[in-house]
Design an enzyme around this catalytic site. Structure first.
Site, PDB file in Angstrom:
ATOM      1  N   GLU A  22      10.810  71.298  49.765  1.00  0.00           N
ATOM      2  CA  GLU A  22       8.831  72.115  49.157  1.00  0.00           C
ATOM      3  C   GLU A  22       8.514  71.311  50.217  1.00  0.00           C
ATOM      4  OE1 GLU A  22       9.690  70.878  45.614  1.00  0.00           O
ATOM      5  OE2 GLU A  22      10.326  72.888  44.775  1.00  0.00           O
ATOM      6  N   GLU A  56      16.323  77.307  45.017  1.00  0.00           N
ATOM      7  CA  GLU A  56      16.448  76.498  43.555  1.00  0.00           C
ATOM      8  C   GLU A  56      15.804  77.651  42.579  1.00  0.00           C
ATOM      9  OE1 GLU A  56      13.898  72.257  43.425  1.00  0.00           O
ATOM     10  OE2 GLU A  56      15.151  72.285  45.783  1.00  0.00           O
TER      11      GLU A  56
END
Ligand code: BG6
Length: 474
Positions: free
Chosen positions: A179, A372
């Site tokens: 991320e 995810e």
């Protein structure tokens, strides 16, 4: 077009949220181990409250986490029982280079992951390895200021090259930085950055971003040189922005907010800075130092595939402050009344996943991987640790239907899907155990009490049949 027979189904975790053992086997502390439980967690994550040592009066959930450091054999056995084809995990940087600036790695740390990879391979589970998941050795934070310092490029590259060489033949799917766009929103978490008074925060964040982008490109190149079989991906905290109304200025704001995240992926996937970012630096007088060779480094090694996390979409307006905000998300978002919300206020939007897949595929034309996705919820186990988590099954089923539609109807190229927190783990944003994502229940509570015993939830068997049928039986 259906899901490929080699579609990579599995689950995902991160070292700091599962391992514990933070001072074992020669490991030292990293930034993320110092995020306390409780109300100061957010300020530390933002880099606004300095926390560079453990302090009495605070509880640090990462210290023991779910103790996977000692229990990985049992956990991998459970993943294998679910039929995982892939397990996404991260390496702890400070387990391998405890201070971060050593010339030689810590052998005990290398052996620890080697054993895990061998165990996974024994079960025919492909590791998908994130090299840095919110993780910077604390020595690099204290002595160098984290990623705002260009020397971090060398330290990270040395670390990455070490693991790429050591695990050649055991690992072929790599993600450079988890991320990566979180750096702009949680600079201590994403970059080990602590601000001082008078700092130009925007400039520091984009300087650190530049260092991460250069480091990521260097490591992508090294990975290909070490083994031509290696495939390297970037990783975006995903979820597109909807304009709150069809006013053109709301749509313009949605584009601007999408670009805050796409900026990173544009560089990693296309190998150069997008014009809108260079214009931003110019207009906002952000003086970002770039070395002459950086342009070439970025151009030389675009990533092979694009990965992202997806939990929710976000809604924005040119006048966002006039509207009720959705709670619980680190990205500001207006509450979207068309969507239900989780107990933590994250808005549930399966179609948003299909939309995101289409946007990313249109933009990059590279294989995608959802690394995810999942529902953080309160679970109530019976006396055997069994949880009837139909709400989780419902959430996952709708998201799987959405990505299947993106593949089967829209023609998006999708390599795989790993649910977040396939086993209960510590929440990154809150430090809670009670925000559970797993299909495996772990008896550990928010205050650190509990036996750490693992037990299967209802979703465990459900996911097993999803994988066995390659997504046909949902
Ligand atoms: C992503 C992170 O932001 O979302 C994970 O990569 C994190 O580390 C996950 O755990 C879910 O967020 P949270 O705050 O509910 O744990």
């Amino acid at each position: 077009m259906a899901l490929d027979k080699n579609f990579l189904w599995g689950g995902a975790t991160a070292a700091n949220q599962v391992e514990g053992g933070v001072l074992e086997g020669g490991r030292k502390l990293s930034n993320i181990d110092l995020l306390p439980y409780g109300e100061d967690r957010k300020a530390v994550g933002l880099g606004e409250l300095e926390m560079l040592e453990w302090q009495e009066d605070y509880y640090y959930p990462a210290q023991e986490a779910i103790d996977m450091y000692h229990r990985y054999m049992e956990d991998i056995q459970l993943f294998a029982e679910m039929g995982f084809k892939v397990y996404r995990m991260s390496l702890s940087w400070s387990r391998i280079f405890p201070n971060g600036d050593e010339l030689e790695p810590n052998e005990a740390g290398l052996v620890f992951y080697e054993e895990i990879f061998k165990e996974l391979r024994k079960h025919k589970i492909e590791p998908l390895v994130t090299i840095a998941h919110f993780d910077v050795p604390i020595h690099l934070v204290k002595e160098y200021g984290g990623w705002k310092n260009r020397q971090l490029i060398d330290f990270y590259t040395r670390y990455a090259e070490t693991v790429l060489k050591r695990y050649q033949g055991l690992v072929k799917y790599w993600l450079t930085i988890n991320e990566i766009n979180i750096l702009l929103h949680q600079p201590f978490v994403g970059g080990g950055i602590v601000f001082k008074e008078g700092d130009n925060k925007e400039e520091i964040k984009y300087q650190a971003a530049h260092h991460q982008l250069v480091a990521s490109a260097l490591v992508t190149k090294i990975a290909h040189e070490v083994d031509s079989e290696n495939q390297v991906g970037c990783m975006l905290a995903g979820g597109s922005h909807y304009p709150y109304t069809c006013r053109p200025e709301d749509y313009q704001e949605a584009i601007r907010r999408d670009r805050e995240g796409y900026f990173f992926i544009d560089v990693q996937a296309r190998g150069k800075y997008p014009n809108y970012a260079l214009k931003k630096f110019e207009q906002e007088k952000l003086n970002i130092q770039m070395a002459v060779e950086d342009t070439e480094i970025l151009a030389a090694a675009p990533v092979d595939f694009v990965t992202f996390s997806y939990y929710c979409s976000r809604t924005v307006s040119a006048h966002s402050e006039d509207y009720e905000q959705a709670t619980g998300n680190i990205f500001a978002s207006i509450k979207n009344d068309n969507l239900a919300s989780t107990e933590w206020g994250w808005q549930i939007d399966p179609l948003g996943l299909r939309n995101s897949l289409n946007q990313l595929y249109d933009r990059y034309q590279k294989p995608l991987f959802i690394v995810e996705n999942g529902l953080g919820a309160i679970d109530t186990p019976d006396e055997n640790g069994y949880v009837e988590d139909d709400y989780r099954i419902d959430y996952l089923k709708k998201h799987i239907e959405a990505f299947k539609a993106a593949v089967e109807i829209d023609g998006v190229e999708l390599m795989g899907y790993t649910t977040w927190g396939c086993i209960d783990l510590i929440s990154a944003s809150t430090g809670q155990m009670s925000k559970r994502y797993g299909m495996i229940y772990v008896d550990r509570q928010d205050d650190g009490s509990g036996t750490l015993k693992r037990s299967k939830k209802k979703s465990f068997d459900w996911y097993r049949q999803v994988i066995a049928s390659n997504g046909e039986v949902l």
